[in-house]
Design a protein around this motif. Structure first.
Motif, PDB file in Angstrom:
ATOM      1  N   VAL A 108       2.176   7.320   0.021  1.00  0.00           N
ATOM      2  CA  VAL A 108       2.528   6.181  -0.833  1.00  0.00           C
ATOM      3  C   VAL A 108       3.767   5.475  -0.292  1.00  0.00           C
ATOM      4  N   ASN A 109       4.771   6.229   0.122  1.00  0.00           N
ATOM      5  CA  ASN A 109       5.984   5.613   0.691  1.00  0.00           C
ATOM      6  C   ASN A 109       5.629   4.745   1.895  1.00  0.00           C
ATOM      7  N   ARG A 110       4.795   5.287   2.768  1.00  0.00           N
ATOM      8  CA  ARG A 110       4.394   4.548   3.980  1.00  0.00           C
ATOM      9  C   ARG A 110       3.672   3.254   3.619  1.00  0.00           C
ATOM     10  N   LEU A 111       2.762   3.345   2.658  1.00  0.00           N
ATOM     11  CA  LEU A 111       2.008   2.159   2.242  1.00  0.00           C
ATOM     12  C   LEU A 111       2.897   1.133   1.549  1.00  0.00           C
ATOM     13  N   GLU A 112       3.885   1.602   0.808  1.00  0.00           N
ATOM     14  CA  GLU A 112       4.811   0.684   0.135  1.00  0.00           C
ATOM     15  C   GLU A 112       5.665  -0.084   1.147  1.00  0.00           C
ATOM     16  N   GLU A 113       5.866   0.479   2.323  1.00  0.00           N
ATOM     17  CA  GLU A 113       6.641  -0.189   3.378  1.00  0.00           C
ATOM     18  C   GLU A 113       5.825  -1.260   4.096  1.00  0.00           C
ATOM     19  N   MET A 114       4.508  -1.223   3.931  1.00  0.00           N
ATOM     20  CA  MET A 114       3.622  -2.141   4.654  1.00  0.00           C
ATOM     21  C   MET A 114       3.354  -3.399   3.833  1.00  0.00           C
ATOM     22  N   ASN A 115       3.077  -4.479   4.540  1.00  0.00           N
ATOM     23  CA  ASN A 115       2.653  -5.708   3.873  1.00  0.00           C
ATOM     24  C   ASN A 115       1.126  -5.664   3.773  1.00  0.00           C
ATOM     25  N   LEU A 116       0.633  -5.050   2.712  1.00  0.00           N
ATOM     26  CA  LEU A 116      -0.794  -4.784   2.580  1.00  0.00           C
ATOM     27  C   LEU A 116      -1.644  -6.053   2.528  1.00  0.00           C
ATOM     28  N   GLU A 117      -1.100  -7.095   1.936  1.00  0.00           N
ATOM     29  CA  GLU A 117      -1.869  -8.334   1.799  1.00  0.00           C
ATOM     30  C   GLU A 117      -2.228  -8.945   3.151  1.00  0.00           C
ATOM     31  N   SER A 118      -1.385  -8.713   4.161  1.00  0.00           N
ATOM     32  CA  SER A 118      -1.609  -9.351   5.462  1.00  0.00           C
ATOM     33  C   SER A 118      -2.434  -8.487   6.435  1.00  0.00           C
ATOM     34  N   LEU A 119      -2.845  -7.321   6.001  1.00  0.00           N
ATOM     35  CA  LEU A 119      -3.616  -6.440   6.883  1.00  0.00           C
ATOM     36  C   LEU A 119      -5.023  -6.989   7.110  1.00  0.00           C
ATOM     37  N   PRO A 120      -5.609  -6.680   8.260  1.00  0.00           N
ATOM     38  CA  PRO A 120      -7.005  -7.067   8.493  1.00  0.00           C
ATOM     39  C   PRO A 120      -7.920  -6.363   7.486  1.00  0.00           C
ATOM     40  N   THR A 121      -9.042  -6.983   7.185  1.00  0.00           N
ATOM     41  CA  THR A 121      -9.992  -6.451   6.209  1.00  0.00           C
ATOM     42  C   THR A 121     -10.393  -5.016   6.535  1.00  0.00           C
ATOM     43  N   GLU A 122     -10.614  -4.731   7.814  1.00  0.00           N
ATOM     44  CA  GLU A 122     -11.032  -3.387   8.224  1.00  0.00           C
ATOM     45  C   GLU A 122      -9.986  -2.335   7.861  1.00  0.00           C
ATOM     46  N   GLN A 123      -8.720  -2.661   8.065  1.00  0.00           N
ATOM     47  CA  GLN A 123      -7.666  -1.696   7.738  1.00  0.00           C
ATOM     48  C   GLN A 123      -7.531  -1.535   6.225  1.00  0.00           C
ATOM     49  N   LYS A 124      -7.717  -2.619   5.477  1.00  0.00           N
ATOM     50  CA  LYS A 124      -7.691  -2.516   4.013  1.00  0.00           C
ATOM     51  C   LYS A 124      -8.806  -1.589   3.535  1.00  0.00           C
ATOM     52  N   GLN A 125      -9.986  -1.719   4.139  1.00  0.00           N
ATOM     53  CA  GLN A 125     -11.103  -0.838   3.774  1.00  0.00           C
ATOM     54  C   GLN A 125     -10.771   0.612   4.108  1.00  0.00           C
ATOM     55  N   ARG A 126     -10.120   0.826   5.234  1.00  0.00           N
ATOM     56  CA  ARG A 126      -9.720   2.173   5.637  1.00  0.00           C
ATOM     57  C   ARG A 126      -8.782   2.771   4.598  1.00  0.00           C
ATOM     58  N   ILE A 127      -7.803   1.989   4.155  1.00  0.00           N
ATOM     59  CA  ILE A 127      -6.833   2.487   3.177  1.00  0.00           C
ATOM     60  C   ILE A 127      -7.532   2.792   1.850  1.00  0.00           C
ATOM     61  N   ARG A 128      -8.481   1.952   1.462  1.00  0.00           N
ATOM     62  CA  ARG A 128      -9.257   2.236   0.240  1.00  0.00           C
ATOM     63  C   ARG A 128     -10.003   3.568   0.391  1.00  0.00           C
ATOM     64  N   LYS A 129     -10.536   3.819   1.567  1.00  0.00           N
ATOM     65  CA  LYS A 129     -11.252   5.070   1.821  1.00  0.00           C
ATOM     66  C   LYS A 129     -10.293   6.259   1.726  1.00  0.00           C
ATOM     67  N   VAL A 130      -9.084   6.098   2.241  1.00  0.00           N
ATOM     68  CA  VAL A 130      -8.075   7.148   2.153  1.00  0.00           C
ATOM     69  C   VAL A 130      -7.756   7.423   0.679  1.00  0.00           C
ATOM     70  N   PHE A 131      -7.633   6.368  -0.114  1.00  0.00           N
ATOM     71  CA  PHE A 131      -7.394   6.526  -1.552  1.00  0.00           C
ATOM     72  C   PHE A 131      -8.510   7.362  -2.173  1.00  0.00           C
ATOM     73  N   THR A 132      -9.747   7.049  -1.809  1.00  0.00           N
ATOM     74  CA  THR A 132     -10.901   7.753  -2.375  1.00  0.00           C
ATOM     75  C   THR A 132     -10.934   9.215  -1.931  1.00  0.00           C
ATOM     76  N   LEU A 133     -10.799   9.458  -0.640  1.00  0.00           N
ATOM     77  CA  LEU A 133     -10.876  10.821  -0.118  1.00  0.00           C
ATOM     78  C   LEU A 133      -9.772  11.728  -0.649  1.00  0.00           C
ATOM     79  N   THR A 134      -8.607  11.162  -0.924  1.00  0.00           N
ATOM     80  CA  THR A 134      -7.475  11.956  -1.409  1.00  0.00           C
ATOM     81  C   THR A 134      -7.356  11.949  -2.927  1.00  0.00           C
ATOM     82  N   SER A 135      -8.212  11.180  -3.601  1.00  0.00           N
ATOM     83  CA  SER A 135      -8.117  11.001  -5.064  1.00  0.00           C
ATOM     84  C   SER A 135      -6.708  10.545  -5.442  1.00  0.00           C
TER      85      SER A 135
END
Length: 174
Positions: A108-135
């Motif tokens: 969460v700390n790492r993600l809070e440091e990132m500008n998530l809105e400006s990430l490419p769609t593929e990386q946003k999907q990856r992060i969503r997958k990480v959210f799902t896999l880790t609950s």
């Protein structure tokens, strides 16, 4: 081989191991260490216990020395290789379950440091997958409860609630 730290694709792992030398096998065969003659690097192959409830764990090939929690988090959200990212998440879950290593606040700390809105769609999907896999969005305590005091249980519950709230804000930015 590339600069990858992990492999999670069983077919690719089998192919890579065919080019390596077996160095050591743990009793019972749960883990094996190989040496890549071309680079001199050592690798460990094993099956995680993460996912056992759903059919038998996840085969991993991981470069030694084992990556830190911070490095695993970085691989999970930044690797261009899907199998490497999933393997990093599986390793994080394994370390959480067996070694009681916390990774959620690091993620969460790492993600809070990132500008998530400006990430490419593929990386946003990856992060969503990480959210799902880790609950990550689930506020339920995932730590052992047996033998703990009420105070310890409350601390554990507060930890997961806090991580979940922060992750929910991040999820909205994706």
């Amino acid at each position: 081989m590339s600069n990858r730290k992990l492999y999670g694709d069983a077919k690719l792992i089998k192919e890579l191991l065919g080019k390596m030398q077996l160095v050591e096998e743990a009793e019972g065969g749960w883990a094996t260490v190989y040496k890549d003659a071309s680079s001199g690097r050592f690798w460990m192959k094993y099956h995680t216990t993460a996912g056992e409830q759903s059919g038998g764990g996840y085969e991993l090939l991981i470069r030694l020395p084992l990556p830190t929690t911070q490095k695993l988090v970085a691989v999970a959200i930044e690797s261009p290789f899907e199998d490497e990212a999933v393997a990093a998440v599986m390793r994080l879950l394994e370390e959480e379950a067996l070694e009681k290593k916390d990774f959620r606040h690091v993620l969460v700390n790492r993600l809070e440091e990132m500008n998530l809105e400006s990430l490419p769609t593929e990386q946003k999907q990856r992060i969503r997958k990480v959210f799902t896999l880790t609950s990550l969005l689930d506020p339920t305590n995932k730590r052992e409860v047996k033998g703990k005091t009420i105070e310890q249980l409350k601390e554990d519950a507060a930890y997961f609630e806090n991580v979940s709230k922060r992750a929910l804000i991040l999820s909205d930015k994706l």
